[in-house]
Write a protein that holds these residues in place. Structure first.
Motif, PDB file in Angstrom:
ATOM      1  N   MET A  67       0.832  -1.196   0.000  1.00  0.00           N
ATOM      2  CA  MET A  67       0.000   0.000   0.000  1.00  0.00           C
ATOM      3  C   MET A  67       0.872   1.254   0.000  1.00  0.00           C
ATOM      4  O   MET A  67       0.619   2.212  -0.742  1.00  0.00           O
ATOM      5  CB  MET A  67      -0.943   0.005   1.204  1.00  0.00           C
ATOM      6  N   ALA A  68       1.927   1.238   0.826  1.00  0.00           N
ATOM      7  CA  ALA A  68       2.844   2.376   0.886  1.00  0.00           C
ATOM      8  C   ALA A  68       3.554   2.571  -0.451  1.00  0.00           C
ATOM      9  O   ALA A  68       3.737   3.704  -0.918  1.00  0.00           O
ATOM     10  CB  ALA A  68       3.852   2.184   2.010  1.00  0.00           C
ATOM     11  N   ALA A  69       3.948   1.456  -1.100  1.00  0.00           N
ATOM     12  CA  ALA A  69       4.614   1.540  -2.402  1.00  0.00           C
ATOM     13  C   ALA A  69       3.694   2.150  -3.458  1.00  0.00           C
ATOM     14  O   ALA A  69       4.160   2.786  -4.410  1.00  0.00           O
ATOM     15  CB  ALA A  69       5.081   0.156  -2.844  1.00  0.00           C
ATOM     16  N   CYS A  70       2.382   1.967  -3.269  1.00  0.00           N
ATOM     17  CA  CYS A  70       1.400   2.541  -4.190  1.00  0.00           C
ATOM     18  C   CYS A  70       1.119   4.008  -3.877  1.00  0.00           C
ATOM     19  O   CYS A  70       0.386   4.676  -4.616  1.00  0.00           O
ATOM     20  CB  CYS A  70       0.081   1.760  -4.108  1.00  0.00           C
ATOM     21  N   GLU A  84      -2.503  -0.734 -14.310  1.00  0.00           N
ATOM     22  CA  GLU A  84      -1.132  -0.388 -14.691  1.00  0.00           C
ATOM     23  C   GLU A  84      -0.392   0.248 -13.524  1.00  0.00           C
ATOM     24  O   GLU A  84       0.793  -0.045 -13.303  1.00  0.00           O
ATOM     25  CB  GLU A  84      -1.144   0.560 -15.898  1.00  0.00           C
ATOM     26  N   GLN A  85      -1.057   1.107 -12.768  1.00  0.00           N
ATOM     27  CA  GLN A  85      -0.419   1.744 -11.617  1.00  0.00           C
ATOM     28  C   GLN A  85      -0.107   0.732 -10.518  1.00  0.00           C
ATOM     29  O   GLN A  85       0.964   0.756  -9.907  1.00  0.00           O
ATOM     30  CB  GLN A  85      -1.325   2.849 -11.063  1.00  0.00           C
ATOM     31  N   LEU A  86      -1.052  -0.169 -10.273  1.00  0.00           N
ATOM     32  CA  LEU A  86      -0.830  -1.207  -9.263  1.00  0.00           C
ATOM     33  C   LEU A  86       0.333  -2.102  -9.659  1.00  0.00           C
ATOM     34  O   LEU A  86       1.184  -2.444  -8.835  1.00  0.00           O
ATOM     35  CB  LEU A  86      -2.104  -2.035  -9.062  1.00  0.00           C
ATOM     36  N   ASP A  87       0.385  -2.487 -10.942  1.00  0.00           N
ATOM     37  CA  ASP A  87       1.449  -3.352 -11.428  1.00  0.00           C
ATOM     38  C   ASP A  87       2.802  -2.655 -11.346  1.00  0.00           C
ATOM     39  O   ASP A  87       3.799  -3.251 -10.930  1.00  0.00           O
ATOM     40  CB  ASP A  87       1.155  -3.775 -12.868  1.00  0.00           C
ATOM     41  N   ALA A  88       2.855  -1.387 -11.738  1.00  0.00           N
ATOM     42  CA  ALA A  88       4.121  -0.650 -11.702  1.00  0.00           C
ATOM     43  C   ALA A  88       4.654  -0.545 -10.280  1.00  0.00           C
ATOM     44  O   ALA A  88       5.864  -0.718 -10.040  1.00  0.00           O
ATOM     45  CB  ALA A  88       3.926   0.741 -12.303  1.00  0.00           C
TER      46      ALA A  88
END
Length: 199
Positions: A67-70, A84-88
């Protein structure tokens, strides 16, 4: 029903075959590229090296880390992100390939499935086991005579048997380290079945 899986799907099949929630629903299992009988770590402890099963607490910690990485602070914020944002964000994580694992939650998996197999607590149904050539070799460091001892530590009491198994192989065969590990896990699975009087 009969269930079949290859690679991570084989992990899913072996998971389904230990869960009390599926008892009586599975007629047989086809496992391609190694059953989950031991946690095998990469010889050099690379980013994808991880136990197959983690505790609930570790799963929550990893979820918070993701979650923090997102860049999010809530599930609602995460739901607003594109695939795409979640995957990146996921691919930037240290262990991205194996960040999320099966969770020993006390309900779906009352205890570590690796232990359940070893103790014969999995479903007593017919199992068919096979291997895919070069399975996963592009994802891990090459197994060599120099790092064989370190890799073999993942087999615990079966360490010496695994080393003897690998010493029969040519250097090019040994280089397919994950395949060697999967082949050995197939043998361990068969021995467990025989020991517990199962099919």
């Amino acid at each position: 029903i009969t269930i079949m899986g290859h690679s991570s799907g084989a992990v899913a099949v072996t998971a389904l075959a230990v869960s009390p929630l599926t008892r009586g629903d599975i007629a047989g299992c086809i496992i391609q590229s190694g059953p989950v009988t031991e946690d095998l770590m990469d010889p050099d402890g690379s980013a994808h090296s991880s136990p197959f099963w983690i505790s609930r607490e570790e799963a929550v910690r990893r979820g918070d880390e993701y979650m923090a990485a997102c860049g999010c602070k809530s599930l609602e914020e995460m739901r607003s992100l594109s695939c795409e944002q979640l995957d990146a964000a996921y691919r930037k994580m240290d262990r991205w390939l194996c960040h999320f694992r099966g969770v020993i939650d006390g309900y779906t998996f009352p205890e570590d499935p690796v232990v359940m197999y070893r103790e014969g607590k999995h479903h007593d149904v017919p199992y068919m086991i096979g291997l895919a050539g070069d399975e996963g070799t592009g994802l891990m460091n090459i197994l060599t005579p120099d790092n064989l001892e370190r890799y073999a530590e993942g087999f615990g009491s079966q360490k010496e048997d695994f080393i003897a198994f690998c010493q029969q192989l040519t250097p090019s065969e040994l280089a397919g380290g994950l395949l060697d590990g999967n082949a050995f896990r197939c043998r361990l699975f068969a021995e467990t079945q025989l020991k517990n009087g199962m099919q």
